[in-house]
Design a protein around this motif. Structure first.
Motif, short mmCIF file in Angstrom:
data_model
loop_
_atom_site.label_atom_id
_atom_site.label_comp_id
_atom_site.label_asym_id
_atom_site.label_seq_id
_atom_site.Cartn_x
_atom_site.Cartn_y
_atom_site.Cartn_z
N ARG A 158 0.84 -1.19 0.00
CA ARG A 158 0.00 0.00 0.00
C ARG A 158 0.88 1.24 0.00
O ARG A 158 2.06 1.17 0.32
CB ARG A 158 -0.90 0.02 1.25
N GLU A 159 0.26 2.35 -0.36
CA GLU A 159 0.99 3.61 -0.34
C GLU A 159 1.22 4.05 1.10
O GLU A 159 0.31 3.92 1.93
CB GLU A 159 0.17 4.70 -1.05
N PRO A 160 2.39 4.58 1.43
CA PRO A 160 2.63 5.06 2.80
C PRO A 160 1.58 6.07 3.24
O PRO A 160 1.16 6.08 4.40
CB PRO A 160 4.00 5.71 2.73
N SER A 161 1.10 6.88 2.28
CA SER A 161 0.11 7.90 2.65
C SER A 161 -1.17 7.26 3.18
O SER A 161 -1.82 7.79 4.07
CB SER A 161 -0.21 8.76 1.44
N GLU A 162 -1.46 6.08 2.64
CA GLU A 162 -2.67 5.39 3.09
C GLU A 162 -2.51 4.95 4.55
O GLU A 162 -3.43 5.06 5.35
CB GLU A 162 -2.87 4.17 2.19
N ILE A 163 -1.29 4.47 4.86
CA ILE A 163 -1.02 4.03 6.24
C ILE A 163 -1.05 5.25 7.17
O ILE A 163 -1.62 5.19 8.26
CB ILE A 163 0.38 3.36 6.33
N ILE A 164 -0.43 6.33 6.71
CA ILE A 164 -0.40 7.55 7.53
C ILE A 164 -1.82 8.02 7.82
O ILE A 164 -2.16 8.41 8.92
CB ILE A 164 0.44 8.65 6.83
N LYS A 165 -2.67 7.91 6.77
CA LYS A 165 -4.06 8.32 6.93
C LYS A 165 -4.76 7.45 7.98
O LYS A 165 -5.46 7.94 8.85
CB LYS A 165 -4.78 8.18 5.58
N LYS A 166 -4.50 6.16 7.87
CA LYS A 166 -5.12 5.23 8.83
C LYS A 166 -4.66 5.54 10.25
O LYS A 166 -5.44 5.53 11.19
CB LYS A 166 -4.76 3.80 8.47
N LEU A 167 -3.35 5.79 10.38
CA LEU A 167 -2.81 6.10 11.70
C LEU A 167 -3.44 7.38 12.23
O LEU A 167 -3.75 7.50 13.40
CB LEU A 167 -1.29 6.27 11.62
N PHE A 168 -3.61 8.32 11.32
CA PHE A 168 -4.22 9.59 11.70
C PHE A 168 -5.62 9.36 12.25
O PHE A 168 -6.03 9.92 13.25
CB PHE A 168 -4.24 10.52 10.49
N MET A 169 -6.35 8.48 11.56
CA MET A 169 -7.71 8.16 12.00
C MET A 169 -7.69 7.51 13.38
O MET A 169 -8.64 7.58 14.13
CB MET A 169 -8.41 7.22 11.02
N LEU A 170 -6.57 6.82 13.67
CA LEU A 170 -6.44 6.16 14.98
C LEU A 170 -5.87 7.11 16.02
O LEU A 170 -5.56 6.72 17.13
CB LEU A 170 -5.54 4.93 14.86
N GLY A 171 -5.65 8.33 15.58
CA GLY A 171 -5.16 9.33 16.53
C GLY A 171 -3.65 9.39 16.64
O GLY A 171 -3.12 9.91 17.60
N VAL A 172 -2.94 8.79 15.67
CA VAL A 172 -1.48 8.82 15.71
C VAL A 172 -0.97 9.64 14.53
O VAL A 172 -1.30 9.35 13.38
CB VAL A 172 -0.90 7.38 15.63
N MET A 173 -0.20 10.66 14.84
CA MET A 173 0.40 11.44 13.77
C MET A 173 1.74 10.79 13.44
O MET A 173 2.58 10.65 14.33
CB MET A 173 0.65 12.88 14.24
N ALA A 174 1.92 10.35 12.23
CA ALA A 174 3.17 9.66 11.91
C ALA A 174 3.74 10.15 10.60
O ALA A 174 3.01 10.63 9.73
CB ALA A 174 2.92 8.16 11.85
N THR A 175 5.04 10.05 10.48
CA THR A 175 5.70 10.35 9.21
C THR A 175 6.16 9.04 8.61
O THR A 175 6.17 8.01 9.28
CB THR A 175 6.91 11.27 9.42
N ILE A 176 6.59 9.11 7.37
CA ILE A 176 6.95 7.88 6.65
C ILE A 176 8.10 7.12 7.32
O ILE A 176 8.16 5.91 7.29
CB ILE A 176 7.23 8.19 5.16
N ASN A 177 9.00 7.86 7.94
CA ASN A 177 10.16 7.21 8.56
C ASN A 177 9.98 6.89 10.03
O ASN A 177 10.89 6.46 10.70
CB ASN A 177 11.40 8.09 8.39
N GLN A 178 8.78 7.13 10.50
CA GLN A 178 8.54 6.90 11.92
C GLN A 178 8.46 5.41 12.25
O GLN A 178 7.85 4.65 11.50
CB GLN A 178 7.23 7.58 12.32
N ASP A 179 9.09 5.05 13.35
CA ASP A 179 9.03 3.66 13.78
C ASP A 179 7.68 3.38 14.42
O ASP A 179 7.21 4.15 15.25
CB ASP A 179 10.13 3.38 14.81
N LEU A 180 7.10 2.27 14.03
CA LEU A 180 5.83 1.89 14.64
C LEU A 180 6.09 0.76 15.61
O LEU A 180 6.87 -0.14 15.31
CB LEU A 180 4.85 1.41 13.56
#
Ligand SMILES: Nc1nc2c(ncn2[C@@H]2O[C@H](COP(=O)(O)OP(=O)(O)OP(=O)(O)O)[C@@H](O)[C@H]2O)c(=O)[nH]1
Length: 807
Positions: free
Chosen positions: A246-268
């Motif tokens: 998937r596109e990283p932006s899609e993951i970032i969006k999902k994380l955002f919806m879960l209340g997590v602000m993340a960047t592409i290089n952020q460790d999860l």
């Protein structure tokens, strides 16, 4: 009749103004722009042209559509009529809600209502063919291109576009259910049968086509999600996106919806990865990376059905002269020598005896080594401890130490009340005294086994062995003899003739001659094996002590050993371990001290704070211990593993080193041996005279608030004998050091008539013209003080340094 303007005409006929202007120019009628008014006659001529083209157009469109794929060839007007995804998503019955003859009745603004995505989905070629502005202006695409009144003629208008007869085959009312343009969208009327089944199939097909074709120009074709992903430790957003296709932006969006602000290089972390994957319905598994050089990873538990009984491993502890050696000898002689002609030719620090047909292994290690050195390396070898207490002497300091060692190692204790043959033997007193240390005899309702013996006379040895077997039966010591051996080094030395000789205790599996083996940081092949009776053996099973040769170096007592499948692996692991050990030796090892306690706690390395409390009298010991026990700091538990009255001795330090404990001395000092041991073992000793200071210090260390305490120390004094004023430098005090020394980096106080005039730092210190690091008593020097020039003859300059105070 009012004149019609070009744009009005164009709008009415749903064509572009430009198109109208072109037509007018072709008719040799001069028009400058879309606002130009056109004559009624001209309008009529234009009508003739446009009506003709509209009549032709549907047919040509129809043929186009029949030849090519639906989705791409759909006329623009159609696209507007159906919201995106309608092919798949339209709820049944939707068509019915729409009035028949939709093409005409739909509001003219519909083109603008089209979901934006749809325009994008349209192949670009089509957009170019369409006259500019058409998308917005045209009410329903075809409606206007059709000759006026076409709407009323429908469904016959539609009939022209469809293969003949289709209109009749469609069940009545269906025309109304579908938007007017839909008939044209069908690739061929043949595909559409007269019955509902076929049509529904076709609908499905269309759905699929829409699915595959619609997102083509814009959205990248998404790969199917994997069924499962694995990760070790953590993943960055980018890495996770890659694993999920998937596109990283899609993951970032999902994380955002879960209340997590993340960047592409952020460790999860694990939780975040699991959340995202659950959202996608993808299984996650965390891979635990195994360090093959860590011998502990080979100490795995075997399946229950592979396990067999193994002999217990027993150590004997107790106070000096209470009879440990005599007991070990007694057991060995009654049980071993008696049956073995020639006796033991070689003593290897451990031996096995047989009682009631079952074997028992005794470790004959000096002092508390079995616990301390081995436990310090994380090795647990002892199953049962025999605590020897002389019946005539009772519980002594080392008895208590032994108890605490055994308790810290969580090993069951059997009390051997020795010297029962002696006149002053008082076993009840022993029982009584041990009760105070948590060892209550079975006779008194407790759980500890007490066996009265006489090691010297060999009395009670059988019942002691019986009790050992009883405990081992209850504890169920088990091992798997059918696996490569693992275990611990009991002792090792360098033999002149045989090279490295190591006594090993096989804790699981079977050790054989020729086995490739890694022992601590050494490796090799088992060249020869000698058992506790001094006999050469080919193999030994679980709980057996054995002496081996064949190692490349001498390992240490307490080291683990592991047998490998092949020599190559053994060599690799052994070499890696020895280089790791060398590196570790270079970098300082971190033992827990009060200063680094909080660091260890933060890193999650510690859950227990082990303390050893020594004080001048038993009363203080108890008071300090009780106060420390009450300390309540979240996440850490205070464990007092040993207490005692008297000076801090070497044994306290070894216990502290083995248990990673801190020693607290209350009104007591460590003796010389203890001091030396504490230095080499890096054990933190804290000495105090006031109880609340002990508590305060430990508490603040646990809270990470232990600040170093500095104390001022005067190092010398100088008398100002003469002053010199030098431009750019200031005043130089020509002084004479009367006491101690003055250093370049010391703090100074200028004292005049006993009053401190100024406090600051030395700026420059000179001997004659040269800079000096320090000037000692009896020498002259020149001193300048930072930001101070008002020195006078007769002033005293006092030098001091700040020293960290040991708590
Ligand atoms: N009467 C009597 N004397 C015993 C008995 N057991 C040991 N002794 C004596 O007590 C003394 C000390 O015995 P050891 O076995 O050396 O005691 P230990 O605990 O090993 O002493 P260290 O090795 O110094 O710690 C020796 O003189 C033994 O002979 C016993 O059961 N009865």
């Amino acid at each position: 009749m009012s004149k019609t303007r070009v744009y009005e005409y164009a709008k009415k006929h749903n064509v572009s103004s430009k198109d109208v202007i072109t037509k007018l120019k072709e008719m040799n009628i001069e028009v400058s722009n879309h606002m130009t008014a056109i004559e009624t006659e001209t309008v009529r001529r234009l009508d003739a042209i446009y009506n003709k083209t509209t009549e032709k157009q549907p047919q040509s469109q129809q043929s186009n559509q029949q030849q090519t794929g639906q989705g791409q060839q759909r006329p623009s007007g159609q696209g507007q009529q159906r919201p995106s995804g309608q092919g798949q998503q339209r709820p049944s019955g939707q068509g019915q809600q729409r009035p028949s003859g939709q093409g005409q009745q739909r509001p003219s603004g519909q083109g603008q209502q089209r979901p934006s995505g749809q325009g994008q989905q349209r192949p670009s070629g089509q957009g170019q063919q369409r006259p500019s502005g058409q998308g917005q202006q045209r009410p329903s695409g075809q409606g206007q291109q059709r000759p006026s009144g076409q709407g009323q003629q429908r469904p016959s208008g539609q009939g022209q576009q469809r293969p003949s007869g289709q209109g009749q085959q469609r069940p009545s009312g269906q025309g109304q259910q579908r938007p007017s343009g839909q008939g044209q969208q069908r690739s061929s009327g043949n595909q559409r049968g007269g019955n509902n089944n076929n049509r529904s199939k076709q609908n499905n097909n269309r759905g699929k086509q829409n699915q595959t074709h619609a997102p083509q120009p814009q959205v990248k074709k998404e790969k199917e999600l994997p069924a499962k992903i694995t990760f070790s430790d953590s993943l960055t957003v980018g890495e996770l996106a890659k694993k999920l296709y998937r596109e990283p932006s899609e993951i970032i969006k999902k994380l955002f919806m879960l209340g997590v602000m993340a960047t592409i290089n952020q460790d999860l972390d694990k939780d975040a990865i699991e959340l995202i994957c659950t959202d996608y319905g993808v299984e996650v598994e965390e891979e635990i990376l195994v360090d093959t050089t860590d011998l502990e990873v080979y100490f795995t538990e075997d399946k229950e059905d592979l396990l067999g009984e193994r002999p217990p491993v027993v150590t004997i502890m107790g106070h000096v002269d209470h009879g440990k050696t005599t007991l070990l000898d007694s057991i060995r002689h009654t049980k071993v020598t008696a049956g073995e002609a020639g006796g033991i030719t070689q003593h290897i620090g451990a031996y096995q005896v047989e009682a009631n047909g079952k074997k028992v292994t005794f470790l004959d290690t000096p002092g508390h080594a079995a616990f301390t050195t081995m436990r310090a390396r994380g090795a647990k070898v002892t199953d049962i401890t025999i605590l020897v207490v002389a019946a005539d002497d009772g519980v002594m300091p080392q008895t208590v130490e032994a108890i605490n060692h055994a308790k810290a190692a969580n090993v069951p204790i059997i009390v051997a009340v020795n010297k029962m043959d002696k006149e002053g033997a008082n076993p009840d007193r022993v029982m009584q005294e041990l009760t105070e240390h948590g060892l209550v005899s079975e006779a008194w309702g407790g759980e500890t086994i007490f066996v009265p013996i006489s090691a010297l006379k060999g009395e009670g040895i059988d019942s002691l062995l019986e009790m050992i077997l009883l405990v081992s039966e209850v504890e169920e010591y088990k091992a798997n003899p059918n696996r490569p051996a693992i275990g611990t080094v009991i002792e090792a030395q360098l033999d002149k003739g045989r090279g490295s000789v190591a006594t090993l205790l096989v804790q699981n599996g079977t050790l054989k001659v020729g086995d490739p083996i890694v022992v601590g940081n050494t490796f090799g092949r088992v060249r020869a094996m000698v058992n506790d009776l001094g006999r050469r053996v080919k193999e030994v099973g679980p709980s057996a002590p054995v002496e081996i040769t064949g190692l490349n170096d001498v390992p240490q007592a307490g080291d683990r050993f592991v047998v490998f499948e092949d020599e190559k692996t053994a060599r690799q692991v052994g070499e890696a371990r020895s280089s790791q050990a060398l590196q570790a030796q270079r970098s300082e090892k971190t033992k827990v001290s009060l200063d680094n306690l909080f660091e260890h706690m933060k890193q999650g390395e510690m859950k227990d704070l082990n303390l050893i409390v020594k004080a001048d009298v038993q009363g203080s010991v108890e008071a300090v211990a009780a106060a420390l026990q009450k300390l309540d700091v979240e996440g850490i538990n205070v464990r007092i593993i040993h207490t005692g009255a008297g000076a801090i001795n070497e044994s306290d330090i070894t216990l502290a080193a083995a248990s990673n404990a801190i020693v607290i001395g209350f009104n007591v000092r460590p003796d010389n041996n203890a001091k030396r041991a504490a230095e080499t073992e890096e054990v933190d000793i804290r000495l105090h005279r006031i109880i609340y200071k002990v508590i305060e210090e430990i508490e603040s260390a646990m809270k990470g608030m232990l600040d170093p305490v500095y104390q001022e120390k005067t190092i010398g004094q100088a008398e100002v004998r003469q002053t010199f004023k030098v431009s750019k430098v200031g005043t130089i005090a020509g002084s004479y050091v009367t006491d101690g020394k003055i250093t370049r980096d010391s703090g100074v106080r200028l004292i005049r008539d006993g009053i401190v005039i100024f406090e600051g730092q030395v700026d420059a210190l000179k001997r004659f013209k040269d800079d000096a690091k320090e000037v000692a008593q009896g020498y002259e020097c020149g001193i300048t003080i930072k930001n101070f020039n008002d020195m006078k003859e007769g002033d005293v300059i006092e030098a001091y340094i700040m020293e960290e105070v040991e708590r």
